[in-house]
Write a protein that holds these residues in place. Sequence first.
Motif, mmCIF file in Angstrom:
data_model
loop_
_atom_site.group_PDB
_atom_site.id
_atom_site.type_symbol
_atom_site.label_atom_id
_atom_site.label_comp_id
_atom_site.label_asym_id
_atom_site.label_seq_id
_atom_site.Cartn_x
_atom_site.Cartn_y
_atom_site.Cartn_z
ATOM 1 N N HIS A 93 47.118 32.033 31.845
ATOM 2 C CA HIS A 93 45.673 32.294 31.797
ATOM 3 C C HIS A 93 45.234 33.142 32.993
ATOM 4 O O HIS A 93 44.430 34.061 32.853
ATOM 5 C CB HIS A 93 44.903 30.977 31.769
ATOM 6 C CG HIS A 93 43.418 31.142 31.756
ATOM 7 N ND1 HIS A 93 42.746 31.708 30.697
ATOM 8 C CD2 HIS A 93 42.477 30.848 32.685
ATOM 9 C CE1 HIS A 93 41.460 31.741 30.971
ATOM 10 N NE2 HIS A 93 41.260 31.224 32.164
ATOM 11 N N GLN A 94 45.763 32.852 34.188
ATOM 12 C CA GLN A 94 45.406 33.622 35.380
ATOM 13 C C GLN A 94 45.890 35.055 35.272
ATOM 14 O O GLN A 94 45.195 35.986 35.683
ATOM 15 C CB GLN A 94 45.986 32.969 36.644
ATOM 16 C CG GLN A 94 45.248 31.734 37.076
ATOM 17 C CD GLN A 94 45.891 31.066 38.282
ATOM 18 O OE1 GLN A 94 47.043 31.356 38.620
ATOM 19 N NE2 GLN A 94 45.160 30.174 38.915
ATOM 20 N N SER A 95 47.076 35.281 34.737
ATOM 21 C CA SER A 95 47.582 36.647 34.599
ATOM 22 C C SER A 95 46.741 37.429 33.596
ATOM 23 O O SER A 95 46.475 38.611 33.788
ATOM 24 C CB SER A 95 49.049 36.650 34.196
ATOM 25 O OG SER A 95 49.204 36.158 32.876
ATOM 26 N N ASN A 96 46.281 36.776 32.525
ATOM 27 C CA ASN A 96 45.405 37.453 31.566
ATOM 28 C C ASN A 96 44.075 37.813 32.200
ATOM 29 O O ASN A 96 43.521 38.876 31.935
ATOM 30 C CB ASN A 96 45.170 36.568 30.333
ATOM 31 C CG ASN A 96 46.388 36.523 29.431
ATOM 32 O OD1 ASN A 96 47.277 37.349 29.538
ATOM 33 N ND2 ASN A 96 46.427 35.529 28.565
ATOM 34 N N THR A 97 43.540 36.915 33.041
ATOM 35 C CA THR A 97 42.273 37.182 33.712
ATOM 36 C C THR A 97 42.421 38.354 34.665
ATOM 37 O O THR A 97 41.561 39.240 34.724
ATOM 38 C CB THR A 97 41.806 35.930 34.492
ATOM 39 O OG1 THR A 97 41.735 34.825 33.593
ATOM 40 C CG2 THR A 97 40.462 36.148 35.133
ATOM 41 N N THR A 98 43.515 38.404 35.422
ATOM 42 C CA THR A 98 43.765 39.498 36.355
ATOM 43 C C THR A 98 43.911 40.820 35.607
ATOM 44 O O THR A 98 43.356 41.834 36.021
ATOM 45 C CB THR A 98 45.038 39.215 37.176
ATOM 46 O OG1 THR A 98 44.888 37.961 37.838
ATOM 47 C CG2 THR A 98 45.276 40.295 38.213
ATOM 48 N N ASP A 99 44.626 40.797 34.492
ATOM 49 C CA ASP A 99 44.802 42.010 33.695
ATOM 50 C C ASP A 99 43.467 42.524 33.167
ATOM 51 O O ASP A 99 43.204 43.727 33.181
ATOM 52 C CB ASP A 99 45.764 41.764 32.530
ATOM 53 C CG ASP A 99 47.194 41.532 32.980
ATOM 54 O OD1 ASP A 99 47.498 41.870 34.147
ATOM 55 O OD2 ASP A 99 47.996 41.020 32.175
ATOM 56 N N SER A 100 42.600 41.610 32.736
ATOM 57 C CA SER A 100 41.308 42.049 32.210
ATOM 58 C C SER A 100 40.427 42.592 33.331
ATOM 59 O O SER A 100 39.668 43.542 33.123
ATOM 60 C CB SER A 100 40.605 40.900 31.487
ATOM 61 O OG SER A 100 40.257 39.870 32.395
ATOM 62 N N ASN A 101 40.533 42.019 34.548
ATOM 63 C CA ASN A 101 39.769 42.540 35.688
ATOM 64 C C ASN A 101 40.221 43.941 36.050
ATOM 65 O O ASN A 101 39.391 44.816 36.319
ATOM 66 C CB ASN A 101 39.906 41.617 36.908
ATOM 67 C CG ASN A 101 39.140 40.321 36.744
ATOM 68 O OD1 ASN A 101 38.269 40.208 35.886
ATOM 69 N ND2 ASN A 101 39.464 39.341 37.555
ATOM 70 N N ILE A 102 41.507 44.172 36.051
ATOM 71 C CA ILE A 102 42.040 45.495 36.367
ATOM 72 C C ILE A 102 41.629 46.492 35.282
ATOM 73 O O ILE A 102 41.231 47.621 35.570
ATOM 74 C CB ILE A 102 43.578 45.443 36.528
ATOM 75 C CG1 ILE A 102 43.941 44.661 37.788
ATOM 76 C CG2 ILE A 102 44.178 46.840 36.586
ATOM 77 C CD1 ILE A 102 45.412 44.392 37.943
ATOM 78 N N GLY A 103 41.680 46.052 34.030
ATOM 79 C CA GLY A 103 41.265 46.915 32.938
ATOM 80 C C GLY A 103 39.803 47.309 33.056
ATOM 81 O O GLY A 103 39.431 48.463 32.845
ATOM 82 N N ALA A 104 38.955 46.355 33.410
ATOM 83 C CA ALA A 104 37.522 46.642 33.569
ATOM 84 C C ALA A 104 37.296 47.610 34.724
ATOM 85 O O ALA A 104 36.439 48.501 34.643
ATOM 86 C CB ALA A 104 36.751 45.348 33.806
#
Length: 140
Positions: A30-41
């Motif tokens: 879940h944390q890796s998905n959150t980090t990926d979405s932050n970088i994408g944004a």
Amino acid sequence: MTSFLLLISFLLHIISFSAIYQLKQVKQHHQSNTTDSNIGALFESYLAEFKEENNRLQQALKQTNHAQLEPDSEGNMEEIASTIVENVPMVDDSKEDKVVTSLKANILQLYSKGLSPGEIAKQLNCGKTEAELIIKLHQQ
């Protein structure tokens, strides 16, 4: 009876450890998905800024008179370039950089002017031993 209780305790420990391990794996995923979405944004916002800047540049180019673009004419090219430069906002250079020299640099500068370590210490409000040490280390 004791062996039966030990066996149940052992099984409960194994079940507990496996549940904790699985929860840890889910949390990391879940944390890796959150980090990926932050970088994408973040990348999307940078891309939007680049597109906006490109659109502004295209608008500035459209505002210039394209009929004046003749490859033979040097004067027209300079005129168009100056028009484009005037229309595109530039970086504000009115702020001056402030340079602060270190204590070591100040001590060595005053020493090169011929002041003694005691005079340097009084002038820079530092210890005489500190000034002497910096001078001595610089001479080596």
